[in-house]
Design a protein around this motif. Structure first.
Motif, PDB file in Angstrom:
ATOM      1  N   GLU A 131       0.842  -1.193   0.000  1.00 53.94           N
ATOM      2  CA  GLU A 131       0.000   0.000   0.000  1.00 53.94           C
ATOM      3  C   GLU A 131       0.876   1.241   0.000  1.00 53.94           C
ATOM      4  N   SER A 291      -3.922   8.076  -1.350  1.00 55.14           N
ATOM      5  CA  SER A 291      -3.598   6.889  -0.552  1.00 55.14           C
ATOM      6  C   SER A 291      -4.696   5.844  -0.582  1.00 55.14           C
ATOM      7  N   LYS A 293      -6.804   2.842  -1.338  1.00 53.96           N
ATOM      8  CA  LYS A 293      -6.318   1.604  -1.955  1.00 53.96           C
ATOM      9  C   LYS A 293      -7.075   1.219  -3.219  1.00 53.96           C
ATOM     10  N   TYR A 296      -5.039   1.264  -6.327  1.00 53.28           N
ATOM     11  CA  TYR A 296      -4.304   0.065  -6.763  1.00 53.28           C
ATOM     12  C   TYR A 296      -5.109  -0.723  -7.791  1.00 53.28           C
ATOM     13  N   THR A 321      -5.018  -6.240  -7.426  1.00 52.50           N
ATOM     14  CA  THR A 321      -6.037  -5.619  -6.576  1.00 52.50           C
ATOM     15  C   THR A 321      -7.286  -5.313  -7.391  1.00 52.50           C
ATOM     16  N   LYS A 342      -9.269  -5.524   2.478  1.00 50.24           N
ATOM     17  CA  LYS A 342      -8.871  -4.343   3.249  1.00 50.24           C
ATOM     18  C   LYS A 342      -9.870  -3.210   3.017  1.00 50.24           C
ATOM     19  N   SER A 347      -6.145   2.398   7.507  1.00 47.99           N
ATOM     20  CA  SER A 347      -4.713   2.422   7.788  1.00 47.99           C
ATOM     21  C   SER A 347      -4.462   1.707   9.104  1.00 47.99           C
ATOM     22  N   GLN A 379      -7.237  -8.079  -2.447  1.00 48.80           N
ATOM     23  CA  GLN A 379      -5.856  -8.001  -2.904  1.00 48.80           C
ATOM     24  C   GLN A 379      -5.177  -9.362  -2.784  1.00 48.80           C
TER      25      GLN A 379
END
Length: 448
Positions: A131, A291, A293, A296, A321, A342, A347, A379
């Motif tokens: 990440e 940031s 995810k 991804y 991902t 996730k 975080s 992921q």
């Protein structure tokens, strides 16, 4: 940067040192662990490191170049889909108002990459960037820099720095980035923290600020008069300038997370100064959206749009991902042993489901709940390689060697590499490496 770089074994930089050097380093570290880790953040009450991780300078340089390029690809993936921070927020399905201090009209620009720290573990001998943290509120930097400088001083006094050296100071490079990106030499800059957040020591603001006080002297050579304070203490003057520590400030170094900061009058004052245009901030809250995810998943979705060298980088270093939606349920259940779920905006390991570590019932219940809640990713699971590390058992003072996982978090400020945070497991630890689960933190040493 070589897309097919032959990575050396994770522990090779350490084992390539002479045995006499290794033994002396462990003995020195085991004897000085209380001094080295004094005041550093940890929840672990049983173990301390007897030495830091060691990497070759070549491998660390290659890692930073890979991480830098992946960060650019993340920004470009967002720019293909959105022009402004507000458009990106809506695409990411982030609730309106959740990301504090966000200007919805701010265009997505290269300056959003002023500060980032990827989380990297080695799996099968190759870095896996699980990440990205793209924001100014990057934790662990003070601890990593302080610990590795203390180790360096210890080894220097023992005559052991002829073969190893500490990684460059990430704190120094961050001050360079603050000065250069804000364009404010000789500025009074507020470093504001949220003392209602979860982090060891924040329950005692006075002591925590005293521990951070060396940063004031460290910032001064870079033309920064640093003022460290709780965000709750900020106010506005009649000219709508932010007032911290009894006087107006020229700029803000934001060291609080925009989606978890505690609301209050201090945060309102920051928002007022930003709206008035009197407060340059390092960095914009729009960076935090990078940031997420889900970005991804966009990297993988856009593979065919990328030049071949970038496709190689994504396939080699970024775990596959996708967004965790209802159409992924059958795959998630069938491939449990190979997957992780996730929260896309989470975080510190909160809410992470590791397929291989859960029962089938717990995994299915967790995945179904994640789909219902929305805002999650699925992921590919990469198990962290284990490497021999040396520890001190606090209770007895004995030195123990154990094979443990660890992750690296290189810090890049203004797209310039500096030091890194190592999150090191401990004897008998679980697979998730974060502070809340007792991970041990250090900077890194480099060899030539």
């Amino acid at each position: 940067m070589d897309p097919n770089y032959p990575w050396p074994p994770l522990g090779a930089a350490w084992t390539d040192l002479p045995e006499s050097t290794r033994s002396a380093m462990v003995t020195a570290g085991a004897g000085a662990w209380e001094k080295i880790f004094h005041g550093r953040a940890t929840y672990n009450t049983r173990w301390r490191l007897a030495r830091p991780p060691v990497l070759t300078a070549d491998a660390f340089r290659e890692l930073n170049e890979v991480c830098d390029r992946i960060a650019q690809l993340i920004l470009e993936a967002c720019q293909r889909r959105a022009r402004t921070a507000g458009e990106l927020r809506r695409l990411l399905d982030v609730p309106d108002g959740e990301t504090r201090l966000l200007d919805p009209d701010e265009e997505l620009h290269d300056g959003l990459l002023a500060a980032y720290r990827p989380d990297v573990l080695f799996s099968g001998g190759v870095p896996c960037i699980v990440e990205y943290n793209i924001d100014s509120s990057l934790g662990g930097g003070f601890d990593a820099d302080t610990v590795i400088q203390r180790y360096a001083e210890l080894y220097r006094d023992a005559g052991l720095l002829d073969r190893v050296r500490p990684a460059p100071s990430l704190l120094d490079q961050r001050f360079v980035a603050i000065r250069d990106t804000l364009g404010l030499p000789d500025a009074r800059v507020a470093l504001l923290m949220d003392f209602e957040a979860e982090y060891p020591g924040l329950d005692d603001p006075e002591t925590f600020i005293r521990i951070l006080s060396p940063l004031v002297d460290q910032a001064r050579p870079f033309g920064i008069d640093l003022v460290i304070a709780p965000v709750a203490t900020a106010t506005l003057d009649a000219a709508r300038r932010l007032v911290v520590g009894g006087a107006p400030v020229d700029a803000l170094f934001r060291l609080f997370v925009p989606n978890r900061v505690t609301p209050g009058a201090g945060l309102d004052a920051v928002a007022g100064a930003l709206a008035a245009g009197t407060l340059p901030m390092f960095v914009s809250s729009a960076a935090w959206l990078l940031s997420n995810k889900l970005n991804y998943a966009w990297l993988w979705a856009d593979l065919d749009l990328l030049p071949e060298p970038d496709r190689v980088l994504v396939r080699r270093y970024v775990p596959h991902t996708v967004a965790l939606t209802a159409d992924q349920l059958d795959r998630a259940l069938a491939e449990q042993a190979e997957l992780v779920a996730k929260p896309a905006g989470g975080s510190a390991g909160h809410g992470v489901l590791i397929g291989p570590e859960l029962s089938a019932v717990a995994w299915e219940d967790g995945v179904r709940a994640a789909i219902d809640a929305g805002g999650h990713i699925l992921q590919r699971y990469h198990e962290a390689d284990r490497v021999a590390m040396d520890f001190v058992r606090i209770e007895t003072g004995e030195t123990v060697t154990a094979d443990v996982p660890y992750s690296l978090a290189p810090y890049l400020f203004d797209r310039t590499a500096s030091g890194a945070l190592a999150r090191v497991g401990y004897p008998g630890c679980e697979g998730v490496l974060n502070l809340a689960r007792g991970v041990l933190m250090s900077g890194i040493l480099l060899t030539d």
